[in-house]
Design an enzyme around this catalytic site. Structure first.
Site, PDB file in Angstrom:
ATOM      1  N   ASP A 103      -7.844   4.737 -20.092  1.00 46.34           N
ATOM      2  CA  ASP A 103      -7.775   5.649 -21.229  1.00 46.34           C
ATOM      3  C   ASP A 103      -8.798   5.207 -22.263  1.00 46.34           C
ATOM      4  O   ASP A 103      -8.508   4.406 -23.152  1.00 46.34           O
ATOM      5  CB  ASP A 103      -6.369   5.651 -21.818  1.00 46.34           C
ATOM      6  CG  ASP A 103      -6.159   6.799 -22.791  1.00 46.34           C
ATOM      7  OD1 ASP A 103      -7.095   7.599 -22.983  1.00 46.34           O
ATOM      8  OD2 ASP A 103      -5.053   6.897 -23.350  1.00 46.34           O
ATOM      9  N   ALA A 104     -10.023   5.703 -22.118  1.00 46.78           N
ATOM     10  CA  ALA A 104     -11.113   5.354 -23.027  1.00 46.78           C
ATOM     11  C   ALA A 104     -11.673   6.574 -23.746  1.00 46.78           C
ATOM     12  O   ALA A 104     -12.414   6.430 -24.711  1.00 46.78           O
ATOM     13  CB  ALA A 104     -12.223   4.634 -22.267  1.00 46.78           C
ATOM     14  N   LYS A 105     -11.356   7.773 -23.235  1.00 46.91           N
ATOM     15  CA  LYS A 105     -11.759   9.036 -23.864  1.00 46.91           C
ATOM     16  C   LYS A 105     -13.242   9.047 -24.224  1.00 46.91           C
ATOM     17  O   LYS A 105     -13.637   9.451 -25.313  1.00 46.91           O
ATOM     18  CB  LYS A 105     -10.902   9.323 -25.091  1.00 46.91           C
ATOM     19  CG  LYS A 105      -9.412   9.470 -24.780  1.00 46.91           C
ATOM     20  CD  LYS A 105      -8.614   9.836 -26.014  1.00 46.91           C
ATOM     21  CE  LYS A 105      -7.132  10.001 -25.686  1.00 46.91           C
ATOM     22  NZ  LYS A 105      -6.459   8.732 -25.365  1.00 46.91           N
ATOM     23  N   ARG A 106     -14.076   8.652 -23.283  1.00 45.96           N
ATOM     24  CA  ARG A 106     -15.511   8.602 -23.527  1.00 45.96           C
ATOM     25  C   ARG A 106     -16.124  10.000 -23.479  1.00 45.96           C
ATOM     26  O   ARG A 106     -15.696  10.856 -22.714  1.00 45.96           O
ATOM     27  CB  ARG A 106     -16.193   7.700 -22.501  1.00 45.96           C
ATOM     28  CG  ARG A 106     -15.731   6.244 -22.511  1.00 45.96           C
ATOM     29  CD  ARG A 106     -15.903   5.607 -23.874  1.00 45.96           C
ATOM     30  NE  ARG A 106     -15.749   4.169 -23.829  1.00 45.96           N
ATOM     31  CZ  ARG A 106     -15.025   3.454 -24.675  1.00 45.96           C
ATOM     32  NH1 ARG A 106     -14.364   4.066 -25.645  1.00 45.96           N
ATOM     33  NH2 ARG A 106     -14.953   2.145 -24.576  1.00 45.96           N
TER      34      ARG A 106
END
Length: 281
Positions: A97-100
């Protein structure tokens, strides 16, 4: 299930065998304190090791939130690297979960960080933000396909602020969220048993019948537990797509720690409740 299988196929197998549940690994300061741990690298290591050892061979999917590790600098990232490797070695699937989200070579570098097979943080899937345009995600889409990994694209998120972007209507009359779902359905066309390109869709959003959620891909659904949604809500929210929902629970499971047995019991209870709700739909 061979690691060479596409993410969608591996995810379907994992949920069918281990139960339809994703446990978020979110070592924020208040949770560390609740476990009697200090908000430092030692506390982070102890927390993460306990979660991994208790659940890695039981839960289908894990979603570590990168920011809670990054805040400790390189030592925190090292803890995350070890957790990802240990979870995957035990048969768990890891959604980073890094939402890049970025453009061009920068998006390609983000993709290589999490989706290149020999990368230290290689994960089974990555959360990404499409709000520089869905086409900006192409480097991640392409590398995920090459590596047998997956993506979860922010489409209809559970935070109230998300609506001002995701429900905004384009000139063609479609909302931004619906447009993202349409792109993902196209990516997943013809995949069996399920495509590898999923959407993030909040379980707290109520009736979503005006959106085409059946994208032949997974729907990562935050909001179960502490945010107020329950497994019983899933059929009402997701309708015919409910079997492809990956419900994410973080605090609802992690608050049972640090006792390993209590963590396992909490995860099993949530998985059973989700399975029962899906089977009854």
């Amino acid at each position: 299930m061979s690691p060479q299988e596409p993410f969608g196929a591996r995810l379907r197998h994992a949920m069918d065998t281990r139960g339809p549940l994703c446990v978020g690994i979110d070592p924020h300061a208040s949770l560390l304190a609740a476990w009697g741990l200090n908000d430092d690298i030692q506390g982070l290591e102890s927390f993460t090791r306990t979660v991994v050892e208790a659940l890695a061979d039981q839960v289908a999917v894990f979603k570590p939130q990168s920011a809670f590790f990054e805040r400790f600098g390189s030592r925190g990232v090292a803890v995350l690297e070890r957790a990802v490797a240990d979870l995957r070695a035990a048969g768990g699937l890891v959604v980073m979960d890094a939402k890049r989200g970025d453009i061009g070579s920068t998006m390609a570098a983000y993709a290589e960080t999490y989706l290149r097979k020999d990368a230290p943080l290689f994960s089974d899937a990555l959360t990404v933000s499409p709000y520089l345009g869905y086409g900006s995600l192409k480097p991640a889409v392409d590398l995920a396909r090459e590596s047998g990994a997956g993506l979860f694209v922010l489409a209809l998120t559970s935070n109230p602020e998300g609506a001002e972007v995701q429900r905004a209507v384009r000139e063609d009359g479609r909302s931004i969220g619906a447009t993202m779902l349409g792109h993902l359905a196209a990516e997943n066309a013809g995949a069996a048993p399920m495509g590898s390109y999923g959407a993030v869709v909040g379980a707290t959003l109520g009736d979503l019948s005006t959106f085409e959620l059946d994208i032949n891909g997974p729907l990562l659904a935050p909001g179960i537990g502490a945010q107020g949604a329950t497994p019983a809500d899933l059929p009402r929210v997701f309708g015919a797509a409910v079997r492809n929902v990956v419900p994410n629970v973080s605090r609802g499971v992690l608050k049972a720690g640090p006792d390993a047995g209590a963590l396992r019991d909490a995860a099993e209870r949530f998985a059973d409740e989700v399975r029962a709700a899906v089977d009854a739909a």
